[in-house]
Scaffold this motif. Structure first.
Motif, mmCIF file in Angstrom:
data_model
loop_
_atom_site.group_PDB
_atom_site.id
_atom_site.type_symbol
_atom_site.label_atom_id
_atom_site.label_comp_id
_atom_site.label_asym_id
_atom_site.label_seq_id
_atom_site.Cartn_x
_atom_site.Cartn_y
_atom_site.Cartn_z
ATOM 1 N N GLN A 195 0.875 -1.159 0.000
ATOM 2 C CA GLN A 195 0.000 0.000 0.000
ATOM 3 C C GLN A 195 0.914 1.211 0.000
ATOM 4 N N ILE A 196 0.840 2.042 -1.014
ATOM 5 C CA ILE A 196 1.753 3.182 -1.010
ATOM 6 C C ILE A 196 1.304 4.156 0.066
ATOM 7 N N SER A 197 2.260 4.640 0.839
ATOM 8 C CA SER A 197 1.961 5.538 1.944
ATOM 9 C C SER A 197 2.989 6.646 1.969
ATOM 10 N N GLY A 198 2.710 7.651 2.774
ATOM 11 C CA GLY A 198 3.669 8.729 2.948
ATOM 12 C C GLY A 198 4.805 8.251 3.828
ATOM 13 N N PRO A 199 5.628 9.187 4.314
ATOM 14 C CA PRO A 199 6.685 8.819 5.249
ATOM 15 C C PRO A 199 6.063 8.321 6.559
ATOM 16 N N PRO A 200 6.811 7.494 7.332
ATOM 17 C CA PRO A 200 6.294 7.069 8.639
ATOM 18 C C PRO A 200 5.848 8.292 9.439
ATOM 19 N N ALA A 201 4.546 8.336 9.782
ATOM 20 C CA ALA A 201 3.943 9.583 10.269
ATOM 21 C C ALA A 201 4.439 10.002 11.643
ATOM 22 N N TYR A 202 4.711 9.010 12.517
ATOM 23 C CA TYR A 202 5.053 9.348 13.905
ATOM 24 C C TYR A 202 6.397 10.064 14.019
ATOM 25 N N LEU A 203 7.207 10.041 12.940
ATOM 26 C CA LEU A 203 8.515 10.694 12.990
ATOM 27 C C LEU A 203 8.648 11.845 11.975
ATOM 28 N N THR A 204 7.579 12.148 11.265
ATOM 29 C CA THR A 204 7.665 13.178 10.224
ATOM 30 C C THR A 204 7.322 14.546 10.805
ATOM 31 N N THR A 205 8.233 15.519 10.599
ATOM 32 C CA THR A 205 8.057 16.793 11.293
ATOM 33 C C THR A 205 7.587 17.939 10.399
ATOM 34 N N ASP A 206 7.692 17.810 9.087
ATOM 35 C CA ASP A 206 7.279 18.901 8.204
ATOM 36 C C ASP A 206 6.504 18.321 7.013
ATOM 37 N N TRP A 207 5.179 18.381 7.105
ATOM 38 C CA TRP A 207 4.347 17.715 6.104
ATOM 39 C C TRP A 207 4.327 18.441 4.770
ATOM 40 N N LYS A 208 4.490 19.779 4.823
ATOM 41 C CA LYS A 208 4.509 20.546 3.572
ATOM 42 C C LYS A 208 5.743 20.172 2.742
ATOM 43 N N ALA A 209 6.874 20.135 3.419
ATOM 44 C CA ALA A 209 8.114 19.733 2.744
ATOM 45 C C ALA A 209 8.037 18.278 2.297
ATOM 46 N N ALA A 210 7.393 17.432 3.117
ATOM 47 C CA ALA A 210 7.267 16.010 2.775
ATOM 48 C C ALA A 210 6.495 15.836 1.472
ATOM 49 N N LYS A 211 5.452 16.651 1.305
ATOM 50 C CA LYS A 211 4.645 16.601 0.073
ATOM 51 C C LYS A 211 5.481 17.040 -1.141
ATOM 52 N N SER A 212 6.223 18.146 -0.998
ATOM 53 C CA SER A 212 7.078 18.606 -2.105
ATOM 54 C C SER A 212 8.107 17.554 -2.471
ATOM 55 N N SER A 213 8.624 16.871 -1.471
ATOM 56 C CA SER A 213 9.635 15.835 -1.742
ATOM 57 C C SER A 213 9.035 14.679 -2.531
ATOM 58 N N VAL A 214 7.822 14.263 -2.182
ATOM 59 C CA VAL A 214 7.162 13.191 -2.930
ATOM 60 C C VAL A 214 6.914 13.638 -4.370
ATOM 61 N N ASP A 215 6.495 14.886 -4.539
ATOM 62 C CA ASP A 215 6.283 15.420 -5.897
ATOM 63 C C ASP A 215 7.582 15.369 -6.709
ATOM 64 N N LYS A 216 8.653 15.803 -6.046
ATOM 65 C CA LYS A 216 9.969 15.833 -6.702
ATOM 66 C C LYS A 216 10.369 14.434 -7.170
ATOM 67 N N LEU A 217 10.156 13.436 -6.331
ATOM 68 C CA LEU A 217 10.541 12.058 -6.666
ATOM 69 C C LEU A 217 9.620 11.468 -7.733
ATOM 70 N N SER A 218 8.346 11.820 -7.651
ATOM 71 C CA SER A 218 7.390 11.332 -8.639
ATOM 72 C C SER A 218 7.714 11.878 -10.033
ATOM 73 N N ASP A 219 8.176 13.130 -10.071
ATOM 74 C CA ASP A 219 8.556 13.768 -11.345
ATOM 75 C C ASP A 219 9.715 13.047 -12.043
ATOM 76 N N LEU A 220 10.484 12.291 -11.290
ATOM 77 C CA LEU A 220 11.598 11.539 -11.878
ATOM 78 C C LEU A 220 11.104 10.345 -12.686
ATOM 79 N N LYS A 221 9.826 10.012 -12.508
ATOM 80 C CA LYS A 221 9.201 8.861 -13.181
ATOM 81 C C LYS A 221 10.041 7.582 -13.044
#
Ligand SMILES: [Zn+2]
Ligand SMILES: [Zn+2]
Length: 273
Positions: A206-232
């Motif tokens: 199941q694709i998920s975000g970063p482990p939530a209990y240790l993630t401190t900046d969700w806005k940056a986390a979203k941009s990072s996922v976008d950046k990686l997704s753009d690499l296709k």
């Protein structure tokens, strides 16, 4: 108690498997590490180091793959959380080799800065519930810690480049092999619901975000996922969960980027706006 449970689980189903001709994934139930290099070659590199009790298994796997006494050129860290640096002190001393992490991550492996305590209020299951018992204080590997080269090359991993992907931690990086489309995303996203013990035990995909209990900046986390997704990427080998590739990967990554709020961001938590 929580930590003991994690250590116990990690020993229960430790395994290794070849994902590509030059990547062997080591799976410690709740987290993965990688040997990068072709069998019987003396040039290889270790990415992340598993948990505190993972050193013997890693050394044994390395000897089987590359030969007795063959040392890696370096250890590369995606970030400094306990489940990625668990055996770092032992292994870097055993092999007497340099360790590379992003400069923002160095304070956490040189005894200068502690991560915040994990936040159990994000919910999602037993792993999240016991997460405050996870080690969060800095380790200190001293002079062996080095910043990654500023030209984005990865020591000991020709053809790879590192990409800053903050959010989960400030200096979190992913590793990308452009010609093959292989992505090691670290904890930038996962292919298992890491908060849930049941999902972790069964490794249900199941694709998920970063482990939530240790993630401190969700806005940056979203941009990072976008950046990686753009690499296709055509293949991802995450730190938590099983590798994923092809159409399934494209579909899942697309879903994650378009529904990041619903899929990844917890409804409540210390670090949620
Ligand atoms: Zn992490
Ligand atoms: Zn992790």
């Amino acid at each position: 108690m929580g930590n003991k449970l994690v250590e116990f689980l990690s020993k229960l189903t430790t395994s290794s498997k070849e994902v590509t001709p030059d990547i062997l994934i080591l799976q410690f139930t709740i987290v993965n590490a990688y040997l990068v290099g072709k069998p019987n070659q003396s040039d290889w590199t270790l990415v992340d180091t598993g948990l505190e009790n993972s050193a013997d298994f890693i050394i044994q796997a390395a000897e089987e793959r590359f030969g007795k006494g063959v040392r890696p050129q370096a250890i590369i860290l995606t970030h400094g959380h306990f489940d990625h640096v668990g055996s770092l002190i032992k292994l870097s001393q055993h092999w007497d080799i340099p360790v590379y992490a992003h400069e923002f991550e160095l304070p956490y492996i040189t005894g200068e800065k502690d991560y915040p305590l994990a936040d159990p209020s994000v919910g999602g299951g037993l792993v999240a519930a016991i997460s405050p018992t996870f080690p969060h204080t800095s380790i200190d590997i001293g002079f062996r810690a080095n910043p990654l080269p500023s030209d984005h090359s990865v020591p000991g991993m020709p053809g790879w480049k590192w990409i800053l992907t903050p959010g989960h931690t400030d200096g979190h990086i992913a590793l990308f092999h452009e010609t093959d489309g292989i992505l090691i995303p670290g904890d930038a996203f996962t292919t298992v619901k890491q908060e849930s013990l049941l999902s972790v035990m069964t490794q249900s995909e199941q694709i998920s975000g970063p482990p939530a209990y240790l993630t401190t900046d969700w806005k940056a986390a979203k941009s990072s996922v976008d950046k990686l997704s753009d690499l296709k990427p055509s293949l991802v080998i995450p730190s938590h969960g099983q590798p994923m590739k092809g159409d399934e990967l494209t579909l899942h990554l697309d879903m994650l980027t378009h529904h990041f709020e619903e899929i990844a961001v917890p409804e409540q938590g210390i670090f949620v706006d």
